[in-house]
Design a protein around this motif. Structure first.
Motif, PDB file in Angstrom:
ATOM      1  N   TYR A  41      -2.975 -15.753   1.439  1.00  0.00           N
ATOM      2  CA  TYR A  41      -1.664 -15.414   2.169  1.00  0.00           C
ATOM      3  C   TYR A  41      -1.235 -14.610   1.291  1.00  0.00           C
ATOM      4  CZ  TYR A  41      -2.417 -19.091   5.062  1.00  0.00           C
ATOM      5  OH  TYR A  41      -2.690 -20.182   6.312  1.00  0.00           O
ATOM      6  N   PRO A  42      -0.458 -12.774   1.526  1.00  0.00           N
ATOM      7  CA  PRO A  42      -0.213 -12.117   0.306  1.00  0.00           C
ATOM      8  C   PRO A  42       1.204 -12.969  -0.602  1.00  0.00           C
ATOM      9  CG  PRO A  42       0.501 -11.882   3.172  1.00  0.00           C
ATOM     10  CD  PRO A  42      -0.596 -13.118   2.924  1.00  0.00           C
ATOM     11  N   ARG A  43       1.123 -12.413  -1.574  1.00  0.00           N
ATOM     12  CA  ARG A  43       1.899 -12.725  -2.110  1.00  0.00           C
ATOM     13  C   ARG A  43       3.361 -12.628  -1.969  1.00  0.00           C
ATOM     14  NH1 ARG A  43       0.601 -10.808  -8.110  1.00  0.00           N
ATOM     15  NH2 ARG A  43      -0.130  -8.928  -7.046  1.00  0.00           N
ATOM     16  N   LYS A  44       4.792 -13.311  -2.262  1.00  0.00           N
ATOM     17  CA  LYS A  44       5.669 -12.814  -1.483  1.00  0.00           C
ATOM     18  C   LYS A  44       6.207 -12.678  -2.950  1.00  0.00           C
ATOM     19  CE  LYS A  44       6.430 -15.635   2.318  1.00  0.00           C
ATOM     20  NZ  LYS A  44       6.753 -16.918   3.448  1.00  0.00           N
ATOM     21  N   GLY A  45       7.437 -11.161  -2.573  1.00  0.00           N
ATOM     22  CA  GLY A  45       8.580 -10.954  -3.323  1.00  0.00           C
ATOM     23  C   GLY A  45       7.851  -9.580  -4.853  1.00  0.00           C
ATOM     24  N   VAL A  46       6.769  -8.875  -4.219  1.00  0.00           N
ATOM     25  CA  VAL A  46       6.317  -8.817  -4.661  1.00  0.00           C
ATOM     26  C   VAL A  46       6.490  -6.560  -4.325  1.00  0.00           C
ATOM     27  CG1 VAL A  46       4.127  -6.818  -5.740  1.00  0.00           C
ATOM     28  CG2 VAL A  46       4.046  -9.706  -5.374  1.00  0.00           C
ATOM     29  N   ALA A  47       6.739  -6.501  -5.251  1.00  0.00           N
ATOM     30  CA  ALA A  47       7.928  -4.934  -5.633  1.00  0.00           C
ATOM     31  C   ALA A  47       6.956  -4.126  -4.578  1.00  0.00           C
ATOM     32  CB  ALA A  47       8.584  -4.407  -6.960  1.00  0.00           C
ATOM     33  N   THR A  48       7.345  -3.057  -3.606  1.00  0.00           N
ATOM     34  CA  THR A  48       6.173  -1.936  -3.638  1.00  0.00           C
ATOM     35  C   THR A  48       6.968  -0.462  -3.451  1.00  0.00           C
ATOM     36  OG1 THR A  48       6.699  -2.896  -1.255  1.00  0.00           O
ATOM     37  CG2 THR A  48       4.763  -3.910  -2.370  1.00  0.00           C
ATOM     38  N   PHE A  49       5.987   0.288  -3.211  1.00  0.00           N
ATOM     39  CA  PHE A  49       6.342   1.823  -2.262  1.00  0.00           C
ATOM     40  C   PHE A  49       6.485   1.508  -1.155  1.00  0.00           C
ATOM     41  CE2 PHE A  49       4.164   2.336  -6.253  1.00  0.00           C
ATOM     42  CZ  PHE A  49       5.484   2.952  -7.438  1.00  0.00           C
ATOM     43  N   GLU A  50       7.449   2.108  -0.268  1.00  0.00           N
ATOM     44  CA  GLU A  50       7.553   1.990   1.126  1.00  0.00           C
ATOM     45  C   GLU A  50       6.762   3.055   1.255  1.00  0.00           C
ATOM     46  OE1 GLU A  50      11.213   2.318   2.921  1.00  0.00           O
ATOM     47  OE2 GLU A  50      12.163   0.068   1.766  1.00  0.00           O
ATOM     48  N   ALA A  64      -2.246   5.932 -11.579  1.00  0.00           N
ATOM     49  CA  ALA A  64      -2.902   4.823 -11.474  1.00  0.00           C
ATOM     50  C   ALA A  64      -1.566   4.111 -10.341  1.00  0.00           C
ATOM     51  CB  ALA A  64      -3.492   4.029 -12.397  1.00  0.00           C
ATOM     52  N   MET A  65      -2.056   3.288 -10.319  1.00  0.00           N
ATOM     53  CA  MET A  65      -0.686   2.059  -8.903  1.00  0.00           C
ATOM     54  C   MET A  65      -0.934   0.709 -10.205  1.00  0.00           C
ATOM     55  SD  MET A  65       0.294   3.750  -5.943  1.00  0.00           S
ATOM     56  CE  MET A  65      -0.885   3.908  -4.596  1.00  0.00           C
ATOM     57  N   ASP A  66      -0.013   0.002 -10.014  1.00  0.00           N
ATOM     58  CA  ASP A  66       0.376  -1.361 -10.533  1.00  0.00           C
ATOM     59  C   ASP A  66       1.514  -1.910  -9.590  1.00  0.00           C
ATOM     60  OD1 ASP A  66       0.378  -3.670 -12.053  1.00  0.00           O
ATOM     61  OD2 ASP A  66       1.986  -3.052 -13.556  1.00  0.00           O
ATOM     62  N   ALA A 105       7.567  -1.628  -8.995  1.00  0.00           N
ATOM     63  CA  ALA A 105       6.106  -0.650  -8.783  1.00  0.00           C
ATOM     64  C   ALA A 105       5.863   0.215  -9.634  1.00  0.00           C
ATOM     65  CB  ALA A 105       6.100  -0.047  -7.246  1.00  0.00           C
ATOM     66  N   SER A 106       5.001   0.801 -10.228  1.00  0.00           N
ATOM     67  CA  SER A 106       4.450   1.990 -10.538  1.00  0.00           C
ATOM     68  C   SER A 106       4.074   2.486 -10.468  1.00  0.00           C
ATOM     69  CB  SER A 106       4.249   1.660 -12.082  1.00  0.00           C
ATOM     70  OG  SER A 106       4.333   2.643 -13.645  1.00  0.00           O
ATOM     71  N   PHE A 107       3.725   3.935 -10.952  1.00  0.00           N
ATOM     72  CA  PHE A 107       2.787   5.451 -10.617  1.00  0.00           C
ATOM     73  C   PHE A 107       2.883   6.115 -11.925  1.00  0.00           C
ATOM     74  CE2 PHE A 107       1.637   9.766  -8.864  1.00  0.00           C
ATOM     75  CZ  PHE A 107       0.737   9.173  -8.582  1.00  0.00           C
TER      76      PHE A 107
END
Length: 114
Positions: free
Chosen positions: A11-20, A44-46, A52-54
């Motif tokens: 299952y995907p981890r909950k609460g991970v910061a992402t870009f929309e 690179a993206m992290d 969430a970092s670009f």
């Protein structure tokens, strides 16, 4: 009856910061124009629970020239978005992405003669 045991990590981890999607589209559009202008060559993206970092690189073997970070935990305080230089200095911080990207956009503006 049998008991079904969930597979770890399925299952995907909950609460991970992402870009929309629109945010990432705006960042990748800027990246493409910077590549075309010869400023950047790699990225690179992290994604972490709080960040969430670009990162954009001039050359792949160096530190990133700039990092665009989104920290949702700072949304109500100083703004979720930050533009960070190669040396870790915060160049711009804000609540919206376009004003944070403005210093990078200015690098692409050129005077065209008639």
């Amino acid at each position: 009856m049998s008991v079904v045991t969930p597979f770890p990590g399925a299952y995907p981890r909950k609460g991970v910061a992402t870009f929309e999607r629109l945010e990432l589209q705006r960042i990748m559009d800027l990246y493409g124009r910077m590549v075309a202008a010869g400023h950047w060559r790699d990225y690179a993206m992290d994604f972490a629970p709080d960040l969430a970092s670009f990162a954009a690189f001039r050359r792949a073997a160096e530190r990133p020239e700039v990092r665009i970070e989104k920290r949702p935990s700072l949304r109500a305080k100083q703004g979720a978005w930050a533009l960070i230089s190669e040396h870790g200095q915060v160049l711009r911080r804000g609540h919206e992405l376009p004003p944070v990207l403005a210093p990078l956009e200015r690098r692409l503006i050129r005077l065209v003669e008639d």
